[in-house]
Design a protein around this motif. Structure first.
Motif, PDB file in Angstrom:
ATOM      1  N   ARG A 275      39.403 129.579   5.231  1.00  0.00           N
ATOM      2  CA  ARG A 275      39.488 128.969   6.560  1.00  0.00           C
ATOM      3  C   ARG A 275      38.765 127.617   6.568  1.00  0.00           C
ATOM      4  NH1 ARG A 275      40.374 129.806  11.857  1.00  0.00           N
ATOM      5  NH2 ARG A 275      38.831 129.099  13.360  1.00  0.00           N
ATOM      6  N   GLU A 276      37.675 127.524   5.827  1.00  0.00           N
ATOM      7  CA  GLU A 276      36.941 126.264   5.757  1.00  0.00           C
ATOM      8  C   GLU A 276      37.820 125.158   5.180  1.00  0.00           C
ATOM      9  OE1 GLU A 276      32.941 124.356   3.626  1.00  0.00           O
ATOM     10  OE2 GLU A 276      33.566 126.420   3.214  1.00  0.00           O
ATOM     11  N   ASP A 277      38.575 125.477   4.141  1.00  0.00           N
ATOM     12  CA  ASP A 277      39.475 124.504   3.524  1.00  0.00           C
ATOM     13  C   ASP A 277      40.481 123.985   4.544  1.00  0.00           C
ATOM     14  OD1 ASP A 277      41.147 123.065   1.810  1.00  0.00           O
ATOM     15  OD2 ASP A 277      42.221 124.852   1.143  1.00  0.00           O
ATOM     16  N   ARG A 278      41.021 124.873   5.346  1.00  0.00           N
ATOM     17  CA  ARG A 278      42.031 124.509   6.327  1.00  0.00           C
ATOM     18  C   ARG A 278      41.485 123.562   7.389  1.00  0.00           C
ATOM     19  NH1 ARG A 278      46.551 127.845   8.123  1.00  0.00           N
ATOM     20  NH2 ARG A 278      47.358 127.012  10.065  1.00  0.00           N
ATOM     21  N   ASN A 279      40.226 123.743   7.779  1.00  0.00           N
ATOM     22  CA  ASN A 279      39.702 123.046   8.951  1.00  0.00           C
ATOM     23  C   ASN A 279      38.633 121.997   8.675  1.00  0.00           C
ATOM     24  OD1 ASN A 279      41.239 124.314  11.051  1.00  0.00           O
ATOM     25  ND2 ASN A 279      40.070 126.177  10.675  1.00  0.00           N
ATOM     26  N   GLU A 280      38.332 121.735   7.415  1.00  0.00           N
ATOM     27  CA  GLU A 280      37.331 120.718   7.111  1.00  0.00           C
ATOM     28  C   GLU A 280      37.716 119.375   7.736  1.00  0.00           C
ATOM     29  OE1 GLU A 280      34.935 121.286   3.020  1.00  0.00           O
ATOM     30  OE2 GLU A 280      37.083 120.918   2.774  1.00  0.00           O
ATOM     31  N   ASN A 308      42.662 127.053  16.639  1.00  0.00           N
ATOM     32  CA  ASN A 308      42.465 126.583  15.278  1.00  0.00           C
ATOM     33  C   ASN A 308      42.627 125.083  15.216  1.00  0.00           C
ATOM     34  OD1 ASN A 308      42.455 126.246  12.484  1.00  0.00           O
ATOM     35  ND2 ASN A 308      43.450 128.215  12.161  1.00  0.00           N
ATOM     36  N   GLY A 309      41.625 124.374  14.668  1.00  0.00           N
ATOM     37  CA  GLY A 309      41.696 122.923  14.585  1.00  0.00           C
ATOM     38  C   GLY A 309      42.912 122.444  13.834  1.00  0.00           C
ATOM     39  N   ASN A 310      43.254 123.113  12.744  1.00  0.00           N
ATOM     40  CA  ASN A 310      44.470 122.787  12.011  1.00  0.00           C
ATOM     41  C   ASN A 310      45.528 123.812  12.394  1.00  0.00           C
ATOM     42  OD1 ASN A 310      46.489 122.171  10.232  1.00  0.00           O
ATOM     43  ND2 ASN A 310      45.256 122.354   8.384  1.00  0.00           N
ATOM     44  N   HIS A 311      46.379 123.437  13.345  1.00  0.00           N
ATOM     45  CA  HIS A 311      47.339 124.407  13.856  1.00  0.00           C
ATOM     46  C   HIS A 311      48.697 124.343  13.167  1.00  0.00           C
ATOM     47  CE1 HIS A 311      47.761 120.811  16.510  1.00  0.00           C
ATOM     48  NE2 HIS A 311      49.047 121.087  16.399  1.00  0.00           N
ATOM     49  N   HIS A 312      48.749 123.656  12.024  1.00  0.00           N
ATOM     50  CA  HIS A 312      49.994 123.695  11.259  1.00  0.00           C
ATOM     51  C   HIS A 312      50.194 125.111  10.729  1.00  0.00           C
ATOM     52  CE1 HIS A 312      53.098 122.777   8.307  1.00  0.00           C
ATOM     53  NE2 HIS A 312      53.225 121.586   8.874  1.00  0.00           N
ATOM     54  N   PRO A 313      51.400 125.689  10.852  1.00  0.00           N
ATOM     55  CA  PRO A 313      51.595 127.103  10.506  1.00  0.00           C
ATOM     56  C   PRO A 313      51.719 127.392   9.016  1.00  0.00           C
ATOM     57  CG  PRO A 313      53.648 126.160  11.291  1.00  0.00           C
ATOM     58  CD  PRO A 313      52.609 125.093  11.472  1.00  0.00           C
ATOM     59  N   THR A 314      51.929 126.363   8.188  1.00  0.00           N
ATOM     60  CA  THR A 314      52.140 126.617   6.752  1.00  0.00           C
ATOM     61  C   THR A 314      51.260 125.678   5.935  1.00  0.00           C
ATOM     62  OG1 THR A 314      54.016 125.075   6.692  1.00  0.00           O
ATOM     63  CG2 THR A 314      54.503 127.392   7.108  1.00  0.00           C
ATOM     64  N   VAL A 315      49.983 126.031   5.804  1.00  0.00           N
ATOM     65  CA  VAL A 315      49.015 125.189   5.098  1.00  0.00           C
ATOM     66  C   VAL A 315      48.811 125.728   3.684  1.00  0.00           C
ATOM     67  CG1 VAL A 315      46.683 124.245   5.105  1.00  0.00           C
ATOM     68  CG2 VAL A 315      47.871 124.673   7.273  1.00  0.00           C
ATOM     69  N   LYS A 316      48.998 124.871   2.682  1.00  0.00           N
ATOM     70  CA  LYS A 316      48.787 125.268   1.299  1.00  0.00           C
ATOM     71  C   LYS A 316      47.316 125.060   0.911  1.00  0.00           C
ATOM     72  CE  LYS A 316      52.936 126.501  -0.016  1.00  0.00           C
ATOM     73  NZ  LYS A 316      53.580 126.559   1.288  1.00  0.00           N
ATOM     74  N   PRO A 317      46.784 125.882   0.003  1.00  0.00           N
ATOM     75  CA  PRO A 317      45.402 125.706  -0.456  1.00  0.00           C
ATOM     76  C   PRO A 317      45.225 124.347  -1.144  1.00  0.00           C
ATOM     77  CG  PRO A 317      46.286 127.828  -1.168  1.00  0.00           C
ATOM     78  CD  PRO A 317      47.433 127.048  -0.627  1.00  0.00           C
ATOM     79  N   THR A 318      44.140 123.656  -0.839  1.00  0.00           N
ATOM     80  CA  THR A 318      43.884 122.369  -1.465  1.00  0.00           C
ATOM     81  C   THR A 318      43.719 122.523  -2.971  1.00  0.00           C
ATOM     82  OG1 THR A 318      42.817 121.569   0.554  1.00  0.00           O
ATOM     83  CG2 THR A 318      42.385 120.340  -1.461  1.00  0.00           C
ATOM     84  N   ASP A 319      43.080 123.602  -3.418  1.00  0.00           N
ATOM     85  CA  ASP A 319      42.912 123.839  -4.853  1.00  0.00           C
ATOM     86  C   ASP A 319      44.265 123.907  -5.565  1.00  0.00           C
ATOM     87  OD1 ASP A 319      40.194 123.858  -4.672  1.00  0.00           O
ATOM     88  OD2 ASP A 319      39.964 126.032  -4.842  1.00  0.00           O
ATOM     89  N   LEU A 320      45.227 124.547  -4.931  1.00  0.00           N
ATOM     90  CA  LEU A 320      46.561 124.666  -5.512  1.00  0.00           C
ATOM     91  C   LEU A 320      47.218 123.300  -5.643  1.00  0.00           C
ATOM     92  CD1 LEU A 320      49.087 126.250  -6.420  1.00  0.00           C
ATOM     93  CD2 LEU A 320      49.649 126.553  -3.989  1.00  0.00           C
ATOM     94  N   ALA A 348      43.932 116.861  -1.525  1.00  0.00           N
ATOM     95  CA  ALA A 348      43.782 117.161  -2.944  1.00  0.00           C
ATOM     96  C   ALA A 348      43.805 115.895  -3.791  1.00  0.00           C
ATOM     97  CB  ALA A 348      44.899 118.109  -3.388  1.00  0.00           C
ATOM     98  N   ALA A 349      44.643 114.936  -3.410  1.00  0.00           N
ATOM     99  CA  ALA A 349      44.727 113.675  -4.146  1.00  0.00           C
ATOM    100  C   ALA A 349      43.392 112.932  -4.101  1.00  0.00           C
ATOM    101  CB  ALA A 349      45.846 112.806  -3.582  1.00  0.00           C
ATOM    102  N   MET A 350      42.733 112.945  -2.943  1.00  0.00           N
ATOM    103  CA  MET A 350      41.434 112.287  -2.835  1.00  0.00           C
ATOM    104  C   MET A 350      40.409 112.984  -3.735  1.00  0.00           C
ATOM    105  SD  MET A 350      42.185 109.837  -0.795  1.00  0.00           S
ATOM    106  CE  MET A 350      43.814 109.944  -1.584  1.00  0.00           C
ATOM    107  N   ARG A 351      40.477 114.289  -3.785  1.00  0.00           N
ATOM    108  CA  ARG A 351      39.545 115.055  -4.613  1.00  0.00           C
ATOM    109  C   ARG A 351      39.734 114.739  -6.090  1.00  0.00           C
ATOM    110  NH1 ARG A 351      39.591 121.446  -3.829  1.00  0.00           N
ATOM    111  NH2 ARG A 351      38.856 120.765  -1.773  1.00  0.00           N
ATOM    112  N   GLU A 352      40.988 114.512  -6.494  1.00  0.00           N
ATOM    113  CA  GLU A 352      41.295 114.286  -7.900  1.00  0.00           C
ATOM    114  C   GLU A 352      41.224 112.814  -8.309  1.00  0.00           C
ATOM    115  OE1 GLU A 352      42.047 116.626 -10.299  1.00  0.00           O
ATOM    116  OE2 GLU A 352      41.389 118.072  -8.788  1.00  0.00           O
ATOM    117  N   GLY A 353      40.996 111.919  -7.349  1.00  0.00           N
ATOM    118  CA  GLY A 353      40.906 110.505  -7.679  1.00  0.00           C
ATOM    119  C   GLY A 353      42.243 109.792  -7.767  1.00  0.00           C
ATOM    120  N   PHE A 354      43.293 110.357  -7.157  1.00  0.00           N
ATOM    121  CA  PHE A 354      44.602 109.716  -7.116  1.00  0.00           C
ATOM    122  C   PHE A 354      44.758 108.933  -5.815  1.00  0.00           C
ATOM    123  CE2 PHE A 354      45.679 113.798  -9.453  1.00  0.00           C
ATOM    124  CZ  PHE A 354      45.586 113.218 -10.710  1.00  0.00           C
TER     125      PHE A 354
END
Length: 385
Positions: A275-280, A308-320, A348-354
């Motif tokens: 849930r933290e990943d979804r709403n950070e 829910n702050g992120n109310h998009h119904p289909t959120v993929k894990p950032t790690d994925l 995820a792109a920001m995390r990976e430096g892209f």
């Protein structure tokens, strides 16, 4: 593109038509599946050939595309991608344990039919793995010319403490082998002339990814290596076949079972979500939108925006998404997501430096994506092991 990310609001087809040819290094996206999800208009059909043709045009020659799909419409998604000019290279299966069956009990309609239903529990989403045709004769030449075309195998290996070479290594991960075996090749002998082999940093990435949930792990054998006995004719780590005494199974008794232990789930990449990943980066209530064990109907009727702050119904894990980006995007490259949603690919792109370009039709989702991506930029960079 000098800024780390750009968010474009509007129809992705029109937005991509304004982008230059051969201007992005990869495309990673979670497009509509054409299932009519929650009655949403945007999910009425899978994206057509014209959308994927624009992805092809803006992607550099040899660049890869990864597109999620639903199991019922994967064939239509893959055919549209292929008809646009992409080469289908593979399909990655993302397996998860959080799906809920949307099934009707036929016993409510037909006497004596209790226990009969209409659907299976959803536990997999296929990812079409495609590549824009090379502009050069070889992949190596294409990488030199355009920076894309290859896969980042070492950057996506699956961490393990297991010995990966069937006896070709000592316990400390290094062991001399004869020049005759070295000349025979094998994946880890490429480019070697003499000396010691080096233990790879992890298992070769596979076309299966799971979420680490107990439901999924339970599907794998608890002791994968104990599923078959040593026959005495197994190939060595260098590809030779023969008796056990000459193979990578030296010292094992013919007819005995392998001594491996641990779930076979460890062979595949595990991308967990939270849930933290979804709403950070968002203002959100601590109350979940749906309770544990909620049905698909509960999910469809939940008040997502209010709870829910992120109310998009289909959120993929950032790690994925980070793993998928890392697999096909060169260091410092630009990734495109034409169906950005709430921005997991961009985060995820920001995390990976892209660098990242995202297209989103809904302005509310685009605002959520921007907040999540900007928040990720403020966090300390995570070291890749």
């Amino acid at each position: 593109m000098s800024e780390p990310f750009r968010i474009l609001t509007g129809d992705c087809l029109e937005l991509m038509r304004q982008m230059p040819d051969n201007s992005v290094d990869s495309v990673v996206t979670d497009p509509p599946y054409g299932l009519g999800f929650m009655g949403k208009k945007w999910d009425a059909s899978v994206p057509g050939v014209e959308v994927w043709a624009e992805c092809l045009r803006v992607l550099k020659p040899g660049g890869h595309l990864l597109a999620f799909a639903g199991t019922r419409t994967q064939h239509r998604m893959a055919v549209a991608i292929e008809d646009a000019g992409f080469e289908i290279r593979d399909m990655i299966a993302w397996v998860y344990g959080s799906g809920f069956p949307k099934s009707r009990n036929i016993g409510n309609d037909v006497d004596g039919m209790d226990g009969w239903g209409t659907a299976l529990k959803p536990s997999i989403e296929p990812i079409t793995f495609a590549r824009k045709p090379l502009a050069e004769k070889t992949i190596g030449a294409n990488v030199i010319a355009f920076g894309v075309g290859a896969l980042n195998i070492d950057g996506c290996r699956i961490e393990t403490n297991d010995n990966l070479n069937g006896g070709a290594y000592s316990e400390n991960g290094r062991q001399s082998v004869s020049d005759s075996l070295r000349q025979g090749g094998g994946m880890n002998a490429v480019g070697a002339t003499a000396g010691d082999y080096i233990q790879p940093s992890g298992r070769w990435p596979a076309n299966l990814i799971h979420d680490g949930s107990s439901e999924v792990v339970a599907l794998f054998p608890a002791e994968a290596g104990a599923c078959a006995p040593v026959m005495g004719t197994e190939p060595t780590s260098n590809g030779f076949s023969g008796s056990v005494k000459y193979s990578g199974m030296m010292g094992r008794t013919k007819g005995a079972f392998h001594a491996d232990s641990g779930s076979a789930a460890r062979f595949f990449y595990c991308a967990k979500t939270s849930r933290e990943d979804r709403n950070e980066g968002l203002h959100s209530s601590m109350q979940p939108s749906v309770v544990t064990g909620a049905t698909m109907r509960d999910r469809e009727t939940a008040d997502w925006p209010a709870r829910n702050g992120n109310h998009h119904p289909t959120v993929k894990p950032t790690d994925l998404m980070a793993y998928l980006l890392r697999l096909i995007t060169p260091p410092g490259g630009t990734a495109l997501d034409p169906f950005m949603g709430s921005g997991s690919t961009g985060k995820a792109a920001m995390r990976e430096g892209f660098r990242f370009i995202g297209c989103e039709l809904d302005e509310q989702y685009a605002a959520i994506a921007r907040a999540r991506i900007e928040h990720e930029l403020t966090k300390p960079k995570q070291l890749q092991l």
